[in-house]
Design a protein around this motif. Structure first.
Motif, mmCIF file in Angstrom:
data_model
loop_
_atom_site.group_PDB
_atom_site.id
_atom_site.type_symbol
_atom_site.label_atom_id
_atom_site.label_comp_id
_atom_site.label_asym_id
_atom_site.label_seq_id
_atom_site.Cartn_x
_atom_site.Cartn_y
_atom_site.Cartn_z
ATOM 1 N N THR A 198 -3.327 -24.137 8.162
ATOM 2 C CA THR A 198 -3.832 -22.771 8.015
ATOM 3 C C THR A 198 -3.303 -21.915 9.162
ATOM 4 O O THR A 198 -3.388 -22.308 10.324
ATOM 5 C CB THR A 198 -5.376 -22.759 8.023
ATOM 6 O OG1 THR A 198 -5.847 -23.517 6.909
ATOM 7 C CG2 THR A 198 -5.922 -21.346 7.944
ATOM 8 N N ARG A 199 -2.722 -20.756 8.835
ATOM 9 C CA ARG A 199 -2.277 -19.801 9.866
ATOM 10 C C ARG A 199 -3.497 -19.034 10.340
ATOM 11 O O ARG A 199 -4.267 -18.519 9.525
ATOM 12 C CB ARG A 199 -1.267 -18.806 9.290
ATOM 13 C CG ARG A 199 0.128 -19.331 9.201
ATOM 14 C CD ARG A 199 1.115 -18.300 8.636
ATOM 15 N NE ARG A 199 1.051 -17.025 9.320
ATOM 16 C CZ ARG A 199 1.112 -15.846 8.697
ATOM 17 N NH1 ARG A 199 1.209 -15.757 7.392
ATOM 18 N NH2 ARG A 199 1.068 -14.718 9.394
ATOM 19 N N ILE A 200 -3.652 -18.932 11.641
ATOM 20 C CA ILE A 200 -4.789 -18.223 12.222
ATOM 21 C C ILE A 200 -4.254 -17.043 13.016
ATOM 22 O O ILE A 200 -3.465 -17.211 13.942
ATOM 23 C CB ILE A 200 -5.636 -19.166 13.103
ATOM 24 C CG1 ILE A 200 -6.109 -20.362 12.284
ATOM 25 C CG2 ILE A 200 -6.817 -18.406 13.717
ATOM 26 C CD1 ILE A 200 -6.765 -21.460 13.081
ATOM 27 N N LEU A 201 -4.711 -15.842 12.631
ATOM 28 C CA LEU A 201 -4.259 -14.597 13.234
ATOM 29 C C LEU A 201 -5.468 -13.880 13.812
ATOM 30 O O LEU A 201 -6.477 -13.714 13.119
ATOM 31 C CB LEU A 201 -3.577 -13.721 12.183
ATOM 32 C CG LEU A 201 -2.480 -14.413 11.364
ATOM 33 C CD1 LEU A 201 -1.987 -13.506 10.259
ATOM 34 C CD2 LEU A 201 -1.340 -14.869 12.260
ATOM 35 N N VAL A 202 -5.358 -13.434 15.075
ATOM 36 C CA VAL A 202 -6.524 -12.949 15.803
ATOM 37 C C VAL A 202 -6.234 -11.607 16.464
ATOM 38 O O VAL A 202 -5.151 -11.390 17.013
ATOM 39 C CB VAL A 202 -6.947 -13.984 16.881
ATOM 40 C CG1 VAL A 202 -8.178 -13.539 17.642
ATOM 41 C CG2 VAL A 202 -7.167 -15.358 16.255
ATOM 42 N N ALA A 223 -12.409 -17.018 18.102
ATOM 43 C CA ALA A 223 -11.357 -17.925 17.647
ATOM 44 C C ALA A 223 -11.268 -19.174 18.521
ATOM 45 O O ALA A 223 -11.010 -20.268 18.015
ATOM 46 C CB ALA A 223 -10.015 -17.204 17.637
ATOM 47 N N ASN A 224 -11.481 -19.024 19.815
ATOM 48 C CA ASN A 224 -11.417 -20.179 20.718
ATOM 49 C C ASN A 224 -12.435 -21.241 20.359
ATOM 50 O O ASN A 224 -12.211 -22.432 20.594
ATOM 51 C CB ASN A 224 -11.602 -19.740 22.171
ATOM 52 C CG ASN A 224 -10.363 -19.069 22.731
ATOM 53 O OD1 ASN A 224 -9.251 -19.292 22.261
ATOM 54 N ND2 ASN A 224 -10.557 -18.252 23.743
ATOM 55 N N ARG A 250 -8.353 -24.402 17.505
ATOM 56 C CA ARG A 250 -7.040 -24.549 16.869
ATOM 57 C C ARG A 250 -6.095 -23.485 17.426
ATOM 58 O O ARG A 250 -6.518 -22.475 17.951
ATOM 59 C CB ARG A 250 -7.141 -24.380 15.351
ATOM 60 C CG ARG A 250 -7.950 -25.466 14.667
ATOM 61 C CD ARG A 250 -7.758 -25.383 13.176
ATOM 62 N NE ARG A 250 -8.616 -26.313 12.461
ATOM 63 C CZ ARG A 250 -8.460 -26.618 11.191
ATOM 64 N NH1 ARG A 250 -7.474 -26.062 10.490
ATOM 65 N NH2 ARG A 250 -9.269 -27.464 10.600
ATOM 66 N N LYS A 251 -4.806 -23.723 17.253
ATOM 67 C CA LYS A 251 -3.811 -22.751 17.703
ATOM 68 C C LYS A 251 -3.871 -21.508 16.832
ATOM 69 O O LYS A 251 -4.111 -21.595 15.624
ATOM 70 C CB LYS A 251 -2.413 -23.347 17.636
ATOM 71 C CG LYS A 251 -2.186 -24.446 18.641
ATOM 72 C CD LYS A 251 -0.776 -24.965 18.547
ATOM 73 C CE LYS A 251 -0.585 -26.103 19.545
ATOM 74 N NZ LYS A 251 0.769 -26.644 19.500
ATOM 75 N N TYR A 252 -3.650 -20.364 17.477
ATOM 76 C CA TYR A 252 -3.645 -19.100 16.751
ATOM 77 C C TYR A 252 -2.651 -18.156 17.388
ATOM 78 O O TYR A 252 -2.175 -18.392 18.497
ATOM 79 C CB TYR A 252 -5.044 -18.470 16.719
ATOM 80 C CG TYR A 252 -5.654 -18.187 18.078
ATOM 81 C CD1 TYR A 252 -5.315 -17.050 18.797
ATOM 82 C CD2 TYR A 252 -6.583 -19.067 18.632
ATOM 83 C CE1 TYR A 252 -5.889 -16.782 20.039
ATOM 84 C CE2 TYR A 252 -7.159 -18.813 19.867
ATOM 85 C CZ TYR A 252 -6.804 -17.674 20.563
ATOM 86 O OH TYR A 252 -7.376 -17.427 21.784
ATOM 87 N N ARG A 253 -2.369 -17.072 16.663
ATOM 88 C CA ARG A 253 -1.491 -16.022 17.168
ATOM 89 C C ARG A 253 -2.283 -14.730 17.268
ATOM 90 O O ARG A 253 -3.052 -14.399 16.375
ATOM 91 C CB ARG A 253 -0.292 -15.816 16.256
ATOM 92 C CG ARG A 253 0.665 -16.974 16.307
ATOM 93 C CD ARG A 253 1.931 -16.622 15.548
ATOM 94 N NE ARG A 253 2.835 -17.752 15.617
ATOM 95 C CZ ARG A 253 3.958 -17.762 16.301
ATOM 96 N NH1 ARG A 253 4.332 -16.702 16.979
ATOM 97 N NH2 ARG A 253 4.727 -18.821 16.309
ATOM 98 N N VAL A 289 -4.530 -18.304 5.176
ATOM 99 C CA VAL A 289 -4.484 -17.472 6.378
ATOM 100 C C VAL A 289 -5.912 -17.103 6.761
ATOM 101 O O VAL A 289 -6.672 -16.618 5.930
ATOM 102 C CB VAL A 289 -3.645 -16.195 6.146
ATOM 103 C CG1 VAL A 289 -3.682 -15.288 7.370
ATOM 104 C CG2 VAL A 289 -2.204 -16.553 5.785
#
Length: 158
Positions: A53-57, A67-68, A72-75, A102
């Motif tokens: 899953t792409r995570i956008l923040v 998000a933290n 998971r990794k996010y942009r 997403v």
């Protein structure tokens, strides 16, 4: 395509934290309650989100803290900051053609406006509780594109 909209958890009011220090909206941190909301929702999301899953923040402190909690990794994308435009959010997410789910961690009223548009509501936005997740899916039925609500979850119910 799955598009998951996660509104940041409860944050301190700007007036309550400023005390004349000149802090801005982007610097508002989560409250203790908000930290608990983010942790509860993150635990639920971690069990539900597919791998990849792409995570956008949004770059706002409260969305980063939310998000933290997921771990998971996010942009981070400036296009998701408070006041973001619906078209910019949908473009960034790749709606409706992205090949992976997403997750957008962002703000009201933008997330409610995204949900309203995708669901074809007559109102231009809908209310979204702090810390809540709206999971939307684009599908094809009889040759027509449809957006369906997979689930709506609030941290208070977890």
């Amino acid at each position: 395509m799955d598009l998951i909209l996660w509104r940041h958890a409860e944050a301190q009011d700007l007036e309550a934290q400023d005390h004349g220090a000149g802090l801005d909206d982007m610097a508002r941190p989560l409250t203790r309650r908000g930290e608990k909301q983010a942790a509860r929702m993150a635990a639920w999301l971690d069990r539900q989100l597919p791998e990849g899953t792409r995570i956008l923040v949004s770059p706002a402190r409260r969305t980063l803290q939310t998000a933290n909690a997921l771990g998971r990794k996010y942009r981070v994308h400036d296009a998701l900051q408070p006041g973001a435009q619906v078209d910019a959010v949908l473009h960034l997410a790749g709606w409706p053609d992205a090949r992976v789910p997403v997750l957008i961690v962002g703000h009201q009223p933008t997330l409610g406006q995204v949900a309203a548009r995708l669901l074809g509501m007559t109102a231009t936005d809908c209310a979204m509780r702090k810390g809540a997740v709206w999971w939307l899916r684009q599908r094809q039925r009889q040759g027509l594109a449809q957006t369906v609500v997979q689930t709506v979850q609030t941290p208070d119910l977890l």
